[in-house]
Design an enzyme around this catalytic site. Structure first.
Site, short mmCIF file in Angstrom:
data_model
loop_
_atom_site.label_atom_id
_atom_site.label_comp_id
_atom_site.label_asym_id
_atom_site.label_seq_id
_atom_site.Cartn_x
_atom_site.Cartn_y
_atom_site.Cartn_z
N CYS A 1 0.69 -1.54 0.24
CA CYS A 1 -0.24 -0.32 -0.40
C CYS A 1 1.04 1.07 0.12
O CYS A 1 0.24 2.06 -0.13
CB CYS A 1 -0.83 0.10 1.11
SG CYS A 1 -2.40 -0.93 1.04
N LYS B 1 -0.11 3.48 -3.30
CA LYS B 1 -0.85 4.47 -3.52
C LYS B 1 -0.58 5.88 -3.87
O LYS B 1 0.45 5.77 -3.48
CB LYS B 1 -1.29 4.25 -2.26
CG LYS B 1 -1.92 3.21 -1.73
CD LYS B 1 -2.97 3.24 -0.04
CE LYS B 1 -4.69 4.02 -0.89
NZ LYS B 1 -4.86 3.83 0.24
N THR C 1 -16.78 10.48 0.86
CA THR C 1 -16.23 10.64 2.18
C THR C 1 -14.43 9.52 1.63
O THR C 1 -13.91 9.07 3.53
CB THR C 1 -17.17 10.73 3.51
OG1 THR C 1 -17.43 8.78 3.14
CG2 THR C 1 -17.77 10.85 3.21
N ASP D 1 -14.52 6.64 1.69
CA ASP D 1 -14.90 5.37 2.64
C ASP D 1 -14.03 3.98 1.52
O ASP D 1 -13.66 3.89 0.66
CB ASP D 1 -16.49 4.87 2.07
CG ASP D 1 -16.66 3.73 4.23
OD1 ASP D 1 -15.46 3.27 4.36
OD2 ASP D 1 -17.81 4.91 4.50
N ASP D 2 -14.25 2.41 2.20
CA ASP D 2 -13.19 1.67 1.75
C ASP D 2 -13.66 1.42 0.41
O ASP D 2 -13.20 0.47 -0.65
CB ASP D 2 -13.17 0.62 2.57
CG ASP D 2 -13.09 1.42 3.95
OD1 ASP D 2 -11.43 1.60 4.22
OD2 ASP D 2 -13.24 1.55 5.09
N ASP E 1 -7.97 -3.67 -4.95
CA ASP E 1 -7.17 -3.10 -4.33
C ASP E 1 -5.70 -4.26 -5.35
O ASP E 1 -6.26 -5.39 -5.99
CB ASP E 1 -6.72 -3.79 -3.10
CG ASP E 1 -6.10 -2.30 -2.64
OD1 ASP E 1 -5.14 -2.05 -2.86
OD2 ASP E 1 -6.60 -1.85 -0.78
N GLY F 1 -10.98 -12.76 -13.98
CA GLY F 1 -9.86 -11.78 -13.57
C GLY F 1 -9.86 -11.26 -15.04
O GLY F 1 -9.93 -11.12 -16.38
N HIS F 2 -8.58 -10.81 -14.89
CA HIS F 2 -7.72 -9.80 -16.41
C HIS F 2 -6.55 -9.84 -16.04
O HIS F 2 -5.94 -9.61 -14.90
CB HIS F 2 -8.39 -8.72 -16.41
CG HIS F 2 -7.85 -8.13 -18.03
ND1 HIS F 2 -7.87 -8.36 -19.31
CD2 HIS F 2 -7.01 -6.81 -17.67
CE1 HIS F 2 -7.75 -7.63 -20.02
NE2 HIS F 2 -6.19 -6.86 -19.70
#
Length: 353
Positions: free
Chosen positions: A23, A26, A54, A56-57, A74, A145-146
Site C-alpha cells: 500500500c 498508493k 467520504t 470510504d473503503d 485493490d 479476472g484479467h
C-alpha cells in the site's frame, strides 16, 4: 524465423522490480484529491448507499430491503520477495475493504500484471496460488479476472460482498463520545522498508507476513453491534490519513492517545536506523497540517503515525459501553494487539497526545 525466448536463469527479487511495494504504492492523499476533485459531478443513483463522497473503503449498492452489494478493488506491486507470500498479502488486503464495510465477501476477480519475459512462470503461478489460498480461507472463489504483460509485477483482486443495508458501517458514522479501537499494530511500512534494504531478520519477516495475511473477519461481527458506529481499515495513508478521513466524514475530531497505539515489535528500532518509506513523508505532506502533535513528538513517531499499512487493522469508532465487547470480538479471533487508542470529540482534525 523468430529468435528463441530468453528467460533469466536466476529470478530477480520481486521487490527489485517495483518502485514501491504494498500500500506504499498508493498515490499521496493530496495528489489523489486533486485528481478526483471533479468526480462528484457524476450522477449518483439513489441506490448507491456509499460512493466516493467520504473516501470510504468500498462502494455499496442497495439491491433490496435485505441485501446491499459491496464492491471494491485493490492491487499493488510486491512488498515481499516470496511470490506465494506476495499473493497472500495482496489478496488479504483486497478482501479487507469488504470487512471494513461490515460485509461478508462472496467472490473475487483476479487482477494480474506481470513482466512475462522477466519472471519465471513458476513464480507467477506461486503468486496466484497465494491469492487463491487466502480466498479459500475467506470462503470465496476467484471467479475470473484479467491479465496483462506489465513492466512491474502487479497483483490484486476485485472483491464483491453482501451486507444488510442497516449494517453498513460507513467511515462517516463516528459520533462524539465514541472511543477508538485499533485492531492491528502499526509499523508494516517500516518493516517492508527494512526488507527492501535487507535489514529485516527472519523473525521480523515472519511477524510481518503473519499480520498482513490475517483477514479482518471481526468486521462481520462488529457490524452487528448497535454500539459500533463506524469502521475503516488502516492502509496506505496510515493511521493519521485514514483517521482524518473518518473525522472529515463525520465532522468530528479524533484524539489519539499515542502511548496506547500498538506498534509491531522491532519497528521503532528499524525506523531509528532509517527504514522509513517514502510514502510516509508524502502522506504527511498531504495532511500534516490537520494533525496537532504534542511537544517533543519525534520524527520516528511521526513516521509511524503516517506509516503506510499494507493489509492493516480495522479502526473502530464505538460507544464507550461497547468497547469491552469490541475488544472481546477482536481478541477471540486472534487479534491480540487490539487496543483502545483514543476518542472522538467535537471539532475537526486530529490531536495526538
Amino acid at each position: 524465423m523468430n529468435a528463441p525466448e530468453i528467460r533469466p536463469t536466476t529470478p530477480p527479487r520481486l521487490t527489485s522490480l517495483s518502485h514501491g511495494g504494498g500500500c506504499g504504492c498508493k498515490i499521496a492523499p493530496g495528489v489523489l484529491s486533486e485528481i478526483l476533485k471533479n468526480s462528484s459531478n457524476l450522477p449518483i443513483p439513489p441506490q448507491l448507499l456509499v460512493g466516493i463522497e467520504t473516501a470510504d473503503d468500498a462502494a455499496v449498492y442497495l439491491l433490496n430491503d435485505e441485501q446491499a452489494l459491496i464492491a471494491t478493488t485493490d492491487f499493488f506491486m510486491p512488498i515481499v520477495d516470496d511470490p506465494y507470500d506476495f499473493g497472500r498479502i495482496a489478496a488479504t488486503n483486497a478482501i479487507s475493504d469488504v470487512y471494513a464495510m461490515g460485509g461478508t465477501p462472496i467472490m473475487a476477480l483476479g487482477l494480474v500484471g506481470m513482466p512475462i519475459n522477466v519472471l519465471p512462470l513458476e513464480t507467477i503461478g506461486a503468486i496466484l496460488r497465494g491469492g487463491q489460498d487466502v480466498c479459500r480461507e475467506a470462503g470465496i472463489p476467484i471467479a475470473g479476472g484479467h491479465t496483462i504483460d506489465s513492466v512491474e509485477p502487479i497483483y490484486g483482486l476485485v472483491v464483491l460482498g453482501l451486507v444488510h443495508p442497516s449494517r453498513v458501517k460507513k467511515n462517516s458514522g463516528a459520533q462524539q463520545g465514541d472511543v477508538l479501537i485499533l485492531g492491528k499494530p502499526l509499523g508494516i511500512g517500516i518493516l517492508s522498508a527494512a526488507l527492501k534494504k535487507e535489514m529485516l531478520d527472519a523473525e521480523g519477516y515472519a511477524r510481518m507476513v503473519a499480520l498482513t495475511t490475517q483477514l479482518n473477519k471481526p468486521g462481520i461481527e462488529l457490524a452487528r453491534m448497535e454500539g459500533v458506529h463506524a469502521l475503516t481499515d488502516i492502509t496506505g495513508f496510515g493511521l493519521a490519513g485514514h483517521g482524518l478521513e473518518l473525522a472529515r466524514g463525520a465532522g468530528v475530531q479524533l484524539h489519539i492517545d499515542w502511548p496506547s497505539v500498538p506498534v509491531v515489535a522491532g519497528a521503532r528500532a528499524l525506523a531509528a536506523q532509517g527504514c522509513v518509506t517514502g510514502a510516509s513523508g508524502r502522506n504527511w505532506a498531504s495532511y500534516g497540517d490537520e494533525v496537532r502533535l504534542p511537544a517533543g513528538f519525534s520524527e520516528m513517531d511521526k513516521a509511524l503515525l503516517s506509516d503506510p499499512q499494507t493489509s492493516g487493522g480495522l479502526l473502530v469508532s464505538c460507544s464507550a459501553d461497547s468497547a469491552a465487547g469490541v475488544l472481546a470480538i477482536f481478541h477471540s479471533q486472534g487479534f491480540g494487539d487490539a487496543a483502545v487508542v483514543g476518542e472522538v470529540t467535537a471539532g475537526k482534525g486530529m490531536i495526538v497526545r
